[in-house]
Scaffold this motif. Sequence first.
Motif, short mmCIF file in Angstrom:
data_model
loop_
_atom_site.label_atom_id
_atom_site.label_comp_id
_atom_site.label_asym_id
_atom_site.label_seq_id
_atom_site.Cartn_x
_atom_site.Cartn_y
_atom_site.Cartn_z
N ASN A 58 25.67 71.60 -18.51
CA ASN A 58 26.25 72.80 -19.12
C ASN A 58 26.08 72.78 -20.64
OD1 ASN A 58 27.07 73.78 -16.64
ND2 ASN A 58 29.11 72.84 -16.77
N SER A 59 26.19 71.60 -21.22
CA SER A 59 26.03 71.46 -22.67
C SER A 59 24.60 71.79 -23.10
CB SER A 59 26.39 70.04 -23.11
OG SER A 59 27.74 69.75 -22.83
N LEU A 60 23.63 71.45 -22.24
CA LEU A 60 22.24 71.78 -22.56
C LEU A 60 22.01 73.27 -22.65
CD1 LEU A 60 20.06 69.28 -20.46
CD2 LEU A 60 20.10 69.52 -22.94
N ARG A 61 22.79 74.05 -21.90
CA ARG A 61 22.61 75.51 -21.89
C ARG A 61 23.33 76.19 -23.04
NH1 ARG A 61 22.57 74.68 -16.12
NH2 ARG A 61 24.85 74.83 -16.00
N GLU A 62 24.20 75.43 -23.74
CA GLU A 62 24.93 76.02 -24.86
C GLU A 62 24.07 76.02 -26.12
OE1 GLU A 62 27.86 77.41 -24.56
OE2 GLU A 62 28.07 76.84 -22.45
N GLU A 63 24.54 76.76 -27.13
CA GLU A 63 23.84 76.78 -28.41
C GLU A 63 23.95 75.42 -29.09
OE1 GLU A 63 22.06 79.19 -29.81
OE2 GLU A 63 22.33 80.45 -28.03
N GLY A 64 22.89 75.04 -29.80
CA GLY A 64 22.93 73.76 -30.51
C GLY A 64 21.59 73.43 -31.13
N GLY A 65 21.61 72.55 -32.12
CA GLY A 65 20.40 72.16 -32.81
C GLY A 65 19.63 71.07 -32.07
N PHE A 66 18.53 70.66 -32.69
CA PHE A 66 17.64 69.68 -32.06
C PHE A 66 18.34 68.34 -31.81
CE2 PHE A 66 14.77 66.06 -32.78
CZ PHE A 66 13.94 66.20 -31.67
N GLU A 67 19.03 67.81 -32.82
CA GLU A 67 19.66 66.49 -32.68
C GLU A 67 20.69 66.49 -31.56
OE1 GLU A 67 18.80 63.79 -34.07
OE2 GLU A 67 17.32 64.64 -35.46
N TYR A 68 21.44 67.58 -31.44
CA TYR A 68 22.44 67.69 -30.37
C TYR A 68 21.78 67.70 -29.00
CZ TYR A 68 26.00 69.96 -27.44
OH TYR A 68 26.88 70.27 -26.44
N LYS A 69 20.74 68.54 -28.85
CA LYS A 69 20.06 68.62 -27.55
C LYS A 69 19.35 67.30 -27.22
CE LYS A 69 21.28 72.79 -26.61
NZ LYS A 69 20.37 73.92 -26.45
N LYS A 70 18.80 66.66 -28.22
CA LYS A 70 18.14 65.38 -28.00
C LYS A 70 19.14 64.32 -27.53
CE LYS A 70 14.96 62.07 -30.15
NZ LYS A 70 15.67 60.87 -29.68
N ALA A 71 20.36 64.34 -28.11
CA ALA A 71 21.39 63.38 -27.69
C ALA A 71 21.74 63.58 -26.22
CB ALA A 71 22.63 63.55 -28.57
N ILE A 72 21.79 64.85 -25.79
CA ILE A 72 22.11 65.12 -24.38
C ILE A 72 20.99 64.63 -23.47
CG2 ILE A 72 22.64 66.92 -22.70
CD1 ILE A 72 23.71 68.62 -25.01
N VAL A 73 19.75 64.97 -23.84
CA VAL A 73 18.60 64.56 -23.03
C VAL A 73 18.53 63.03 -22.94
CG1 VAL A 73 16.08 64.52 -22.92
CG2 VAL A 73 17.27 66.64 -23.49
N ASP A 74 18.72 62.36 -24.08
CA ASP A 74 18.69 60.89 -24.08
C ASP A 74 19.79 60.32 -23.19
OD1 ASP A 74 16.55 60.96 -25.79
OD2 ASP A 74 17.71 60.54 -27.60
N SER A 75 20.96 60.97 -23.20
CA SER A 75 22.07 60.49 -22.36
C SER A 75 21.74 60.63 -20.89
CB SER A 75 23.35 61.28 -22.70
OG SER A 75 23.76 61.03 -24.03
N ILE A 76 21.16 61.77 -20.51
CA ILE A 76 20.79 61.97 -19.10
C ILE A 76 19.74 60.96 -18.68
CG2 ILE A 76 19.69 63.58 -17.49
CD1 ILE A 76 21.02 65.87 -18.99
N VAL A 77 18.76 60.73 -19.54
CA VAL A 77 17.71 59.75 -19.23
C VAL A 77 18.32 58.35 -19.06
CG1 VAL A 77 15.70 58.56 -20.20
CG2 VAL A 77 15.86 61.06 -20.34
N THR A 78 19.25 58.00 -19.94
CA THR A 78 19.90 56.68 -19.85
C THR A 78 20.67 56.54 -18.55
OG1 THR A 78 20.10 56.56 -22.27
CG2 THR A 78 21.55 55.14 -20.98
N LEU A 79 21.41 57.60 -18.17
CA LEU A 79 22.21 57.55 -16.95
C LEU A 79 21.32 57.49 -15.71
CD1 LEU A 79 25.06 60.09 -17.83
CD2 LEU A 79 25.06 57.61 -18.02
N ILE A 80 20.19 58.18 -15.73
CA ILE A 80 19.26 58.12 -14.60
C ILE A 80 18.73 56.70 -14.43
CG2 ILE A 80 16.95 58.83 -13.83
CD1 ILE A 80 17.54 61.59 -15.01
N GLY A 81 18.45 56.03 -15.55
CA GLY A 81 17.95 54.67 -15.47
C GLY A 81 18.99 53.66 -15.03
N ALA A 82 20.27 53.93 -15.36
CA ALA A 82 21.34 52.96 -15.05
C ALA A 82 22.00 53.21 -13.70
CB ALA A 82 22.39 53.00 -16.16
N ILE A 83 21.99 54.49 -13.24
CA ILE A 83 22.68 54.83 -11.99
C ILE A 83 21.66 55.45 -11.03
CG2 ILE A 83 24.61 56.13 -10.99
CD1 ILE A 83 25.81 56.27 -13.83
#
Length: 522
Positions: free
Chosen positions: A418-443
Amino acid sequence: MPRSLAGDLTDPEMAQPYMKKDDDDSDIEYSPFFGIEKGAVLQEARAFHDPQLDARRCSQVITKLLYLINQGESFTKVEATEVFFAVTKLFQSNDAGLRRLVYLMIKELSPSSDEVFIVTSSLMKDMNSKTDMYRANAIRVLCRIIDGNLLTQIERYLKQAIVDKNPVVASAALVSGIHLLQANPEIVKRWSNEVQEAVQSRAALVQFHGLALLHQTRQNDRLAVSKLVSSLTRGSVRSPLAQCLLIRYTSQVIRESSNTQSGDRPFFDYLESCLRHKAEMVILEAARKITEMDVTSRELAPAITVLQLFLSSSKPVLRFAAVRTLNKVAITRPLAVTNCNVDLESLMSDQNRSIATLAITTLLKTGNESSVDRLMKQITSFMSDISDEFKIVVIEAIRSLCLKFPLKYRSMMIFLSNSLREEGGFEYKKAIVDSIVTLIGAIPDAKEIGLLHLCEFIEDCEFTYLSSQILHFLGNEGPRTSDPSRYIRYIYNRVILENPTVRASAVSTLAKFGALVDELKV
């Protein structure tokens, strides 16, 4: 800015060029400096040469010049020299506001060694003036523009100024000493007696600047710093500002000390005693330094207790300082902050969104598995009200919490999506993408739902770098899922609809699917 000058800038005649009407005939006020040009201001600077100086007009011109300099406007050598010589003529005026602007202008222009002598005599005259404001500012300016040879000539005046009865003059001399120490350490170190006298001053600012200079002259000698701390922790420092400095020096000595049995205890006892100080800034500084040190749970407890008390303060700055410190402690010692959870929960609805954000991220680090869903609901309600900087802090805290409680990955993945669909700058969206990638690798269980969220994001992603990053990740992980074909549509759309960089990434990703999944080759 002097009152007279502020009045000039709000004068209707002055404001006229900086007003503009929009289509609805409503007035829009701009900065009084809107639209000024360097060439025009340099022409106005000719007013400095007038036989009868107009202090008001000269103040306006200097203000414009200072604005241009601070906006990064560059002056050629010739232009700077002409302005400098013109400004020196303003020493003829006795207007106090104009004189202060002249001091600022000389410091900003930083005259070369062959030009300094032009103003040296005027500044030295002001340094010995009966007007304290002239004396303090002249000392500051003179010490910023002179070299070592001239410094020896005025050293006697500076030493006298350090012990001057007027605290403004004394502080100006001490601050100048801090600047001079970088280029002329041997000269400044000769002022040791005067500086030590300043440390015993009753004026808070003088004691603060005196302690800062005294420490800088000894900072390369660990034994000397240790002796300084030992002598001052006995109670001779009364200024809260100076005590905050002393707390920092004390914690530095404790960290560097090799004798943990005897050397650290007296100094650490001083830090603990500062937790009971009447000044809030001293208490906060002591608590902050204790939490940064390698201490036992028993030694940490008093600092956590005072921080917990500040969480319910009526002053926003104290609540912010306390919750920010606890947030840092929760990273390494979450159990120590657990007792503050009730107070932190009350801050989740704080009007100051910065405080609320830090409170929630702290709870995310210290909370238990049963409180995750409740926290996620409260976070969702205010994410749109905070800046990207704090949103990134929240995202990182959620990632850490998900790694701590992997069974809660579904609710957290939905929040990140849901956060990815909200308004936000590059650093914010990158933090979300990196978090999802990290969680996919760990779980492992989170892989397929996470990949689908990323696929939905690249359907409407405005950042080429993130689209390419996600496509590369899909190429590595997608073929290994139970149904690789579900991702092909999203990848193929990128080949048709995107810019060349993303199209190249999409083609490369499709090639990986084709190479690794036989049924997709047909």
